[in-house]
Design an enzyme around this catalytic site. Structure first.
Site, mmCIF file in Angstrom:
data_model
loop_
_atom_site.group_PDB
_atom_site.id
_atom_site.type_symbol
_atom_site.label_atom_id
_atom_site.label_comp_id
_atom_site.label_asym_id
_atom_site.label_seq_id
_atom_site.Cartn_x
_atom_site.Cartn_y
_atom_site.Cartn_z
ATOM 1 N N ASP A 12 17.949 -132.396 -6.246
ATOM 2 C CA ASP A 12 18.121 -133.256 -7.421
ATOM 3 C C ASP A 12 16.802 -133.269 -8.189
ATOM 4 O O ASP A 12 16.078 -134.257 -8.213
ATOM 5 C CB ASP A 12 18.516 -134.669 -6.971
ATOM 6 C CG ASP A 12 18.966 -135.556 -8.126
ATOM 7 O OD1 ASP A 12 19.055 -135.061 -9.269
ATOM 8 O OD2 ASP A 12 19.221 -136.754 -7.881
ATOM 9 N N TYR A 39 17.968 -129.894 2.929
ATOM 10 C CA TYR A 39 18.439 -129.389 1.647
ATOM 11 C C TYR A 39 19.526 -128.334 1.880
ATOM 12 O O TYR A 39 20.712 -128.577 1.638
ATOM 13 C CB TYR A 39 17.275 -128.818 0.830
ATOM 14 C CG TYR A 39 17.643 -128.165 -0.490
ATOM 15 C CD1 TYR A 39 18.942 -128.159 -0.980
ATOM 16 C CD2 TYR A 39 16.677 -127.550 -1.267
ATOM 17 C CE1 TYR A 39 19.263 -127.557 -2.188
ATOM 18 C CE2 TYR A 39 16.982 -126.948 -2.485
ATOM 19 C CZ TYR A 39 18.286 -126.946 -2.932
ATOM 20 O OH TYR A 39 18.599 -126.350 -4.125
ATOM 21 N N THR A 40 19.136 -127.172 2.418
ATOM 22 C CA THR A 40 20.104 -126.106 2.625
ATOM 23 C C THR A 40 21.233 -126.558 3.553
ATOM 24 O O THR A 40 22.406 -126.268 3.308
ATOM 25 C CB THR A 40 19.404 -124.863 3.203
ATOM 26 O OG1 THR A 40 18.414 -124.415 2.274
ATOM 27 C CG2 THR A 40 20.399 -123.739 3.460
ATOM 28 N N SER A 72 5.396 -123.033 -3.335
ATOM 29 C CA SER A 72 6.610 -122.320 -3.727
ATOM 30 C C SER A 72 6.279 -120.849 -3.977
ATOM 31 O O SER A 72 5.271 -120.532 -4.617
ATOM 32 C CB SER A 72 7.213 -122.932 -4.994
ATOM 33 O OG SER A 72 8.255 -122.101 -5.497
ATOM 34 N N ASN A 110 7.964 -118.971 -5.932
ATOM 35 C CA ASN A 110 8.700 -118.566 -7.133
ATOM 36 C C ASN A 110 7.979 -118.825 -8.446
ATOM 37 O O ASN A 110 8.539 -118.578 -9.516
ATOM 38 C CB ASN A 110 10.071 -119.252 -7.148
ATOM 39 C CG ASN A 110 10.909 -118.867 -5.953
ATOM 40 O OD1 ASN A 110 10.934 -117.704 -5.557
ATOM 41 N ND2 ASN A 110 11.575 -119.841 -5.354
ATOM 42 N N THR A 111 6.752 -119.339 -8.396
ATOM 43 C CA THR A 111 5.900 -119.460 -9.575
ATOM 44 C C THR A 111 4.699 -118.555 -9.358
ATOM 45 O O THR A 111 3.945 -118.762 -8.401
ATOM 46 C CB THR A 111 5.435 -120.908 -9.797
ATOM 47 O OG1 THR A 111 6.576 -121.726 -10.088
ATOM 48 C CG2 THR A 111 4.457 -120.997 -10.957
ATOM 49 N N THR A 122 8.167 -127.220 6.169
ATOM 50 C CA THR A 122 7.510 -126.265 5.301
ATOM 51 C C THR A 122 8.336 -126.028 4.043
ATOM 52 O O THR A 122 9.478 -126.507 3.932
ATOM 53 C CB THR A 122 7.342 -124.887 6.005
ATOM 54 O OG1 THR A 122 8.661 -124.342 6.242
ATOM 55 C CG2 THR A 122 6.637 -125.031 7.329
ATOM 56 N N ASN A 123 7.763 -125.198 3.147
ATOM 57 C CA ASN A 123 8.503 -124.687 2.003
ATOM 58 C C ASN A 123 9.342 -123.489 2.459
ATOM 59 O O ASN A 123 9.442 -123.192 3.647
ATOM 60 C CB ASN A 123 7.513 -124.278 0.898
ATOM 61 C CG ASN A 123 8.067 -124.524 -0.494
ATOM 62 O OD1 ASN A 123 9.228 -124.207 -0.773
ATOM 63 N ND2 ASN A 123 7.253 -125.084 -1.378
ATOM 64 N N LYS A 159 2.624 -130.036 0.432
ATOM 65 C CA LYS A 159 3.699 -129.206 0.981
ATOM 66 C C LYS A 159 3.164 -127.805 1.217
ATOM 67 O O LYS A 159 2.640 -127.168 0.301
ATOM 68 C CB LYS A 159 4.895 -129.167 0.039
ATOM 69 C CG LYS A 159 6.127 -128.489 0.634
ATOM 70 C CD LYS A 159 7.360 -128.787 -0.184
ATOM 71 C CE LYS A 159 8.615 -128.273 0.491
ATOM 72 N NZ LYS A 159 9.842 -128.662 -0.220
ATOM 73 N N PHE A 206 11.153 -123.656 -10.457
ATOM 74 C CA PHE A 206 10.849 -125.003 -10.980
ATOM 75 C C PHE A 206 11.580 -125.283 -12.298
ATOM 76 O O PHE A 206 10.991 -125.784 -13.265
ATOM 77 C CB PHE A 206 9.347 -125.191 -11.195
ATOM 78 C CG PHE A 206 8.504 -125.246 -9.956
ATOM 79 C CD1 PHE A 206 9.057 -125.385 -8.695
ATOM 80 C CD2 PHE A 206 7.123 -125.161 -10.053
ATOM 81 C CE1 PHE A 206 8.258 -125.436 -7.555
ATOM 82 C CE2 PHE A 206 6.306 -125.217 -8.927
ATOM 83 C CZ PHE A 206 6.877 -125.347 -7.669
ATOM 84 N N GLY A 215 16.985 -122.228 5.404
ATOM 85 C CA GLY A 215 18.122 -122.309 6.298
ATOM 86 C C GLY A 215 17.789 -121.870 7.703
ATOM 87 O O GLY A 215 16.628 -121.851 8.131
ATOM 88 N N ASN A 257 16.479 -118.369 -2.869
ATOM 89 C CA ASN A 257 16.392 -118.861 -4.236
ATOM 90 C C ASN A 257 15.093 -118.405 -4.884
ATOM 91 O O ASN A 257 14.061 -118.252 -4.226
ATOM 92 C CB ASN A 257 16.531 -120.388 -4.273
ATOM 93 C CG ASN A 257 15.193 -121.096 -4.255
ATOM 94 O OD1 ASN A 257 14.523 -121.237 -5.284
ATOM 95 N ND2 ASN A 257 14.765 -121.528 -3.063
ATOM 96 N N ARG A 258 15.180 -118.180 -6.169
ATOM 97 C CA ARG A 258 13.990 -117.944 -6.995
ATOM 98 C C ARG A 258 14.144 -118.769 -8.284
ATOM 99 O O ARG A 258 13.984 -118.261 -9.393
ATOM 100 C CB ARG A 258 13.832 -116.445 -7.291
ATOM 101 C CG ARG A 258 15.047 -115.734 -7.860
ATOM 102 C CD ARG A 258 14.681 -114.305 -8.286
ATOM 103 N NE ARG A 258 15.827 -113.589 -8.807
ATOM 104 C CZ ARG A 258 16.561 -112.718 -8.106
ATOM 105 N NH1 ARG A 258 16.261 -112.495 -6.827
ATOM 106 N NH2 ARG A 258 17.566 -112.083 -8.674
ATOM 107 N N MET A 259 14.443 -120.051 -8.094
ATOM 108 C CA MET A 259 14.747 -120.934 -9.220
ATOM 109 C C MET A 259 13.581 -121.021 -10.199
ATOM 110 O O MET A 259 13.777 -121.006 -11.414
ATOM 111 C CB MET A 259 15.120 -122.325 -8.719
ATOM 112 C CG MET A 259 16.311 -122.351 -7.761
ATOM 113 S SD MET A 259 17.844 -121.743 -8.479
ATOM 114 C CE MET A 259 18.230 -123.083 -9.606
ATOM 115 N N GLY A 267 14.351 -130.217 -4.698
ATOM 116 C CA GLY A 267 15.116 -129.052 -5.092
ATOM 117 C C GLY A 267 16.581 -129.344 -5.312
ATOM 118 O O GLY A 267 17.218 -128.740 -6.175
#
Length: 343
Positions: free
Chosen positions: A68, A321-322, A179, A181-182, A246-247, A218, A118, A271, A114-116, A66
């Site tokens: 990079d 990450y966070t 995820s 978000n998909t 986890t995710n 994951k 992918f 976080g 986040n709701r990026m 996420g």
């Protein structure tokens, strides 16, 4: 620390309402960093080698997927103390992700929503970048997911294309079926769907190499114990090398203060509020598999103590990450030094 006191506040003053721009500028700046400056590496890293699912890691702290997605700063991450790097999540098809705004910082809660979706340049583009620029000096994981426009019925072929395209470069693959978000993606965690997906990916992997590249799954923190137990049975039956736990979570438990309203934005929460649940999932996986299945623990790691708690729960490695986005590379130094004395 310099990042926390000067650099990060300056970035956010320039882009107060746009944390995605801060993220983009950070990755772009790191992509310009020369490979492995010794002074940086010696300051942030620690000599704490570990061998997990057949791979040798110089330390136990990895960069989570996420940060990079397209592998643009691969040679910088080891210099900041990371013992392994996971890029992606990458999909077969290039895609822009969800509409902006889609990234929200909840600094008072040490959290991000986040709701990026992918957003990435596609598996073939990442393969070209790796062919041209080479791999980092530490193990490289590649997280693969489903393209948004591809129906669930065609998901296996979609994942398989990414696996084939990136197979020469990955030290391990993370199969992202968790995820939020998909649309529909988490349905692939169901027993039958996951069995079909993992079976085909393992068959493809066996066709591509005498010694197959480790395949990890994951998982979502929102699974019930029953669903997670079923998932682990499928992983065991198909020779999965490990689990990433986890995710992000759909739960908003733990958010406090005025930011709780911002937390209502759709998307996955990461976080500090995820930390306790991440430890619970790691502990469940460790106990259910009797320690046979290696775990990468991720979720709510904002201190060396948080990382150590994940290892105490049963993880072999941790990812950040966070915490990195909020605290900077000084956090990686702290974690490395804490874990170097673990056990």
């Amino acid at each position: 620390m310099l990042f926390e006191k000067l650099i990060r506040p300056a970035l956010y003053r320039l882009n107060r309402d746009d944390p995605e721009t801060v993220h983009e500028r950070t990755v772009r700046a790191l992509s310009l960093l020369p490979a492995q400056p010794p002074l940086l590496r010696d300051f942030y890293a620690a000599d704490d080698p570990a061998t997990v699912f057949g791979l040798r890691f110089p330390n136990r702290v990895g960069l989570a997927a996420g940060m990079d997605k397209d592998g643009r700063a691969l040679h910088a991450w080891p210099s900041l103390g990371f013992g392994f790097v996971e890029v992606g999540t990458v999909t077969r098809l290039a895609q822009p992700g969800n509409p902006k705004p889609r990234l929200f910082t909840l600094a008072a809660n040490d959290a991000v929503v986040n709701r990026m979706g992918f957003n990435n340049s596609g598996a073939d583009a990442l393969a070209r970048r790796l062919a041209d620029g080479g791999k980092p000096a530490v193990p490289l994981g590649i997280s693969i997911g489903k393209s948004k426009v591809v129906p669930l019925d065609d998901a296996v072929d979609d994942y398989r294309h990414s696996l084939r395209a990136l197979y020469p470069y990955a030290d391990y693959f993370a199969v992202n079926v968790s995820s939020p978000n998909t649309p529909g993606l988490r349905e692939l965690q169901d027993k039958n769907a996951l069995a079909e997906l993992l079976g085909e990916l393992q068959r493809t992997s066996a066709e591509l190499a005498v010694t197959p590249t480790p395949l990890l799954v994951k998982v979502a923190p929102d699974l019930t114990d029953t669903a997670l137990a079923e998932l682990l049975e499928v992983c065991d039956a198909h020779g999965v090398a490990g689990v990433i736990a986890t995710n992000t979570t759909l739960s908003r438990d733990g958010l406090t203060g005025p930011e709780a309203a911002l937390g209502k934005e759709t998307g996955g929460l990461s976080g500090r509020p995820l930390a306790a649940r991440a430890r619970e999932v790691v502990r469940f996986v460790h106990e259910h598999t009797e320690g046979r299945l290696p775990i990468i623990g991720v979720g709510g790691v904002l201190s060396g103590a948080d990382a150590r708690a994940l290892l105490d729960a049963g993880a072999s490695l941790v990812q950040v990450y966070t915490g990195f986005a909020l605290r900077g590379p000084g956090l990686i130094r702290e974690i490395n030094r804490t874990l170097a004395g673990w056990r």
